[in-house]
Design a protein around this motif. Structure first.
Motif, PDB file in Angstrom:
ATOM      1  N   ALA A 103       0.827  -1.200   0.000  1.00  0.00           N
ATOM      2  CA  ALA A 103       0.000   0.000   0.000  1.00  0.00           C
ATOM      3  C   ALA A 103       0.868   1.259   0.000  1.00  0.00           C
ATOM      4  N   THR A 104       2.004   1.208   0.693  1.00  0.00           N
ATOM      5  CA  THR A 104       2.918   2.348   0.705  1.00  0.00           C
ATOM      6  C   THR A 104       3.521   2.583  -0.666  1.00  0.00           C
ATOM      7  N   HIS A 105       3.889   1.484  -1.359  1.00  0.00           N
ATOM      8  CA  HIS A 105       4.370   1.632  -2.737  1.00  0.00           C
ATOM      9  C   HIS A 105       3.294   2.257  -3.618  1.00  0.00           C
ATOM     10  N   ALA A 106       2.049   1.841  -3.411  1.00  0.00           N
ATOM     11  CA  ALA A 106       0.942   2.401  -4.190  1.00  0.00           C
ATOM     12  C   ALA A 106       0.807   3.897  -3.933  1.00  0.00           C
ATOM     13  N   ALA A 107       0.968   4.294  -2.678  1.00  0.00           N
ATOM     14  CA  ALA A 107       0.865   5.713  -2.334  1.00  0.00           C
ATOM     15  C   ALA A 107       1.980   6.516  -3.008  1.00  0.00           C
ATOM     16  N   SER A 116     -13.219  12.434  -7.732  1.00  0.00           N
ATOM     17  CA  SER A 116     -11.888  11.929  -8.056  1.00  0.00           C
ATOM     18  C   SER A 116     -11.889  11.185  -9.386  1.00  0.00           C
ATOM     19  N   PRO A 117     -10.897  11.440 -10.231  1.00  0.00           N
ATOM     20  CA  PRO A 117     -10.823  10.736 -11.503  1.00  0.00           C
ATOM     21  C   PRO A 117     -10.180   9.360 -11.390  1.00  0.00           C
ATOM     22  N   LEU A 118      -9.544   9.063 -10.236  1.00  0.00           N
ATOM     23  CA  LEU A 118      -8.753   7.845 -10.148  1.00  0.00           C
ATOM     24  C   LEU A 118      -8.576   7.412  -8.698  1.00  0.00           C
ATOM     25  N   VAL A 119      -8.613   6.086  -8.496  1.00  0.00           N
ATOM     26  CA  VAL A 119      -8.266   5.473  -7.210  1.00  0.00           C
ATOM     27  C   VAL A 119      -7.029   4.617  -7.449  1.00  0.00           C
ATOM     28  N   VAL A 120      -6.017   4.769  -6.602  1.00  0.00           N
ATOM     29  CA  VAL A 120      -4.772   4.007  -6.718  1.00  0.00           C
ATOM     30  C   VAL A 120      -4.612   3.174  -5.454  1.00  0.00           C
ATOM     31  N   MET A 121      -4.405   1.865  -5.618  1.00  0.00           N
ATOM     32  CA  MET A 121      -4.288   0.989  -4.457  1.00  0.00           C
ATOM     33  C   MET A 121      -3.321  -0.152  -4.751  1.00  0.00           C
ATOM     34  N   LEU A 169      -4.130  -0.502  -9.944  1.00  0.00           N
ATOM     35  CA  LEU A 169      -3.582  -1.460  -8.995  1.00  0.00           C
ATOM     36  C   LEU A 169      -2.064  -1.503  -9.157  1.00  0.00           C
ATOM     37  N   ILE A 170      -1.355  -1.300  -8.060  1.00  0.00           N
ATOM     38  CA  ILE A 170       0.102  -1.170  -8.086  1.00  0.00           C
ATOM     39  C   ILE A 170       0.749  -2.406  -7.477  1.00  0.00           C
ATOM     40  N   PRO A 171       1.749  -2.991  -8.154  1.00  0.00           N
ATOM     41  CA  PRO A 171       2.430  -4.173  -7.603  1.00  0.00           C
ATOM     42  C   PRO A 171       3.251  -3.823  -6.377  1.00  0.00           C
ATOM     43  N   ASN A 172       3.726  -4.850  -5.705  1.00  0.00           N
ATOM     44  CA  ASN A 172       4.460  -4.643  -4.456  1.00  0.00           C
ATOM     45  C   ASN A 172       5.665  -3.741  -4.653  1.00  0.00           C
ATOM     46  N   SER A 174      -7.310 -18.595 -10.715  1.00  0.00           N
ATOM     47  CA  SER A 174      -5.978 -18.975 -10.276  1.00  0.00           C
ATOM     48  C   SER A 174      -4.905 -18.195 -11.029  1.00  0.00           C
ATOM     49  N   HIS A 175      -5.197 -17.777 -12.277  1.00  0.00           N
ATOM     50  CA  HIS A 175      -4.186 -17.037 -13.027  1.00  0.00           C
ATOM     51  C   HIS A 175      -3.820 -15.741 -12.334  1.00  0.00           C
ATOM     52  N   THR A 176      -4.765 -15.121 -11.659  1.00  0.00           N
ATOM     53  CA  THR A 176      -4.458 -13.887 -10.944  1.00  0.00           C
ATOM     54  C   THR A 176      -3.379 -14.130  -9.902  1.00  0.00           C
ATOM     55  N   GLN A 177      -3.481 -15.234  -9.208  1.00  0.00           N
ATOM     56  CA  GLN A 177      -2.477 -15.551  -8.201  1.00  0.00           C
ATOM     57  C   GLN A 177      -1.100 -15.681  -8.857  1.00  0.00           C
ATOM     58  N   ARG A 178      -1.031 -16.335 -10.023  1.00  0.00           N
ATOM     59  CA  ARG A 178       0.251 -16.487 -10.708  1.00  0.00           C
ATOM     60  C   ARG A 178       0.744 -15.155 -11.255  1.00  0.00           C
ATOM     61  N   LEU A 179      -0.173 -14.382 -11.849  1.00  0.00           N
ATOM     62  CA  LEU A 179       0.201 -13.091 -12.417  1.00  0.00           C
ATOM     63  C   LEU A 179       0.735 -12.151 -11.361  1.00  0.00           C
ATOM     64  N   ALA A 180       0.112 -12.151 -10.188  1.00  0.00           N
ATOM     65  CA  ALA A 180       0.507 -11.227  -9.120  1.00  0.00           C
ATOM     66  C   ALA A 180       1.907 -11.522  -8.603  1.00  0.00           C
ATOM     67  N   LYS A 181       2.404 -12.742  -8.822  1.00  0.00           N
ATOM     68  CA  LYS A 181       3.722 -13.098  -8.319  1.00  0.00           C
ATOM     69  C   LYS A 181       4.841 -12.494  -9.154  1.00  0.00           C
ATOM     70  N   HIS A 182       4.540 -12.190 -10.435  1.00  0.00           N
ATOM     71  CA  HIS A 182       5.629 -11.697 -11.270  1.00  0.00           C
ATOM     72  C   HIS A 182       5.336 -10.375 -11.966  1.00  0.00           C
ATOM     73  N   ILE A 183       4.092  -9.948 -12.000  1.00  0.00           N
ATOM     74  CA  ILE A 183       3.810  -8.688 -12.677  1.00  0.00           C
ATOM     75  C   ILE A 183       4.430  -7.539 -11.891  1.00  0.00           C
ATOM     76  N   ASP A 184       5.093  -6.658 -12.591  1.00  0.00           N
ATOM     77  CA  ASP A 184       5.747  -5.538 -11.910  1.00  0.00           C
ATOM     78  C   ASP A 184       5.377  -4.219 -12.557  1.00  0.00           C
ATOM     79  N   ILE A 185       4.199  -4.179 -13.185  1.00  0.00           N
ATOM     80  CA  ILE A 185       3.709  -2.939 -13.760  1.00  0.00           C
ATOM     81  C   ILE A 185       2.299  -2.668 -13.234  1.00  0.00           C
TER      82      ILE A 185
END
Length: 293
Positions: A14-18, A114-119, A149-152, A268-279
């Motif tokens: 969440a801090t990275h998202a901020a 607000s035009p956008l929510v970032v989390m 949605l922002i990755p870790n 289940s693909h979301t779980q796999r995608l979240a492990k490596h997506i960095d954008i």
């Protein structure tokens, strides 16, 4: 003045998202509103015959506001360190309320227009999670506004190329026009990406593409829009490949009620995608129109 909302559970993600939200705010000349939704403790809910003591409520609210102030201070230091006298200095405010993330966010989007929510893409472990848990799925399902949605750990704080995943629906044309308002302050390219499997008619497909791009050109006055056709075994894997190998800094798509999107966000693909997506992943609601970042 535009205000970007940042829901936070004070996790690292969440801090990275901020911080990414602050990066966007500098270029979009927007302010930030940090928000935190706190809940009644489980033991208080279990005691149905008694109300939650006011002292407990005040303590939890105070603790939440203290954490928000810490995060605001961190962002203000970044604000000072990364802006010059000519840059817009984003104002950062905080709100802590009892309730659920979805309701609080929707109410504040209406309040601030607000035009956008970032989390963040994932939350704080055993605490309530923002993505891949019920809170963010519910927010995306009910949102009438874009959610980013922002990755870790985002691979970069640059926005040079945004890929927009489309099925060549006419409703996507207006969203591409809206995406221009995000890309223009960064001078970012917009890559229109259409994923198909091997079973497609090249001639019919080219006709659809030509008509779609012609309408895009007439609608969006921006000279950095390109098109790419991606062949894959299915849309799910095509988007996965694009996020990993497409040399893009953000992936944008529309949340439509069809099986592919449901699989991407809930399966289940979301779980796999979240492990490596960095954008970052920018999600538009299906009925979005006239969005201006």
């Amino acid at each position: 003045m535009k205000t970007i909302l940042i829901p936070t559970d004070f996790s690292e993600t969440a801090t990275h998202a901020a911080r990414y939200g602050l990066y966007l705010a500098h270029h979009l000349k927007a302010d930030l509103q940090l928000i935190h939704a706190f809940k009644v403790p489980a033991e208080a809910r279990a005691a149905a015959q008694s109300a939650w003591p006011l002292d407990d409520y005040e303590q939890v609210k105070h603790d939440s506001e203290t954490e928000l102030d810490k995060l605001r201070h961190q962002l203000e230091l970044v604000n000072i360190a990364t802006t010059s006298a000519r840059d817009y200095i984003s104002r950062i405010s905080c709100t802590a309320e009892m309730g659920d993330v979805t309701t609080m966010t929707r109410n504040l989007v209406d309040h601030f227009r607000s035009p956008l929510v970032v989390m963040g893409m994932s939350g704080a472990g055993q605490l309530h999670r923002l993505l891949l848990g019920s809170n963010s799925r519910e927010l995306i399902d009910k949102a009438t506004f874009p959610v980013m949605l922002i990755p870790n750990r985002p691979s970069t704080y640059q926005l040079r190329k945004i890929a927009f995943a489309t099925d060549l629906s006419s409703s996507d044309i207006e969203l591409i026009h809206s995406l221009v308002s995000l890309a223009r302050p960064f001078s970012a390219e917009i890559l229109i990406a259409h994923v198909t499997d091997a079973k497609y008619d090249p001639a019919a497909h080219q006709h659809l593409v030509d008509r779609f791009l012609s309408e895009v050109t007439s609608k969006a006055n921006y000279n950095k829009i390109y098109y790419r056709h991606i062949k894959s075994i299915d849309v799910d894997h095509g988007l996965d490949w694009l996020s990993e190998h497409g040399l893009i800094d953000m992936l944008a798509m529309v949340h439509r009620p069809h099986p592919v999107f449901e699989q991407l966000l809930k399966g289940s693909h979301t779980q796999r995608l979240a492990k490596h997506i960095d954008i970052p992943l920018l999600v538009f609601p299906p009925d979005a129109h006239d969005v201006c970042f």
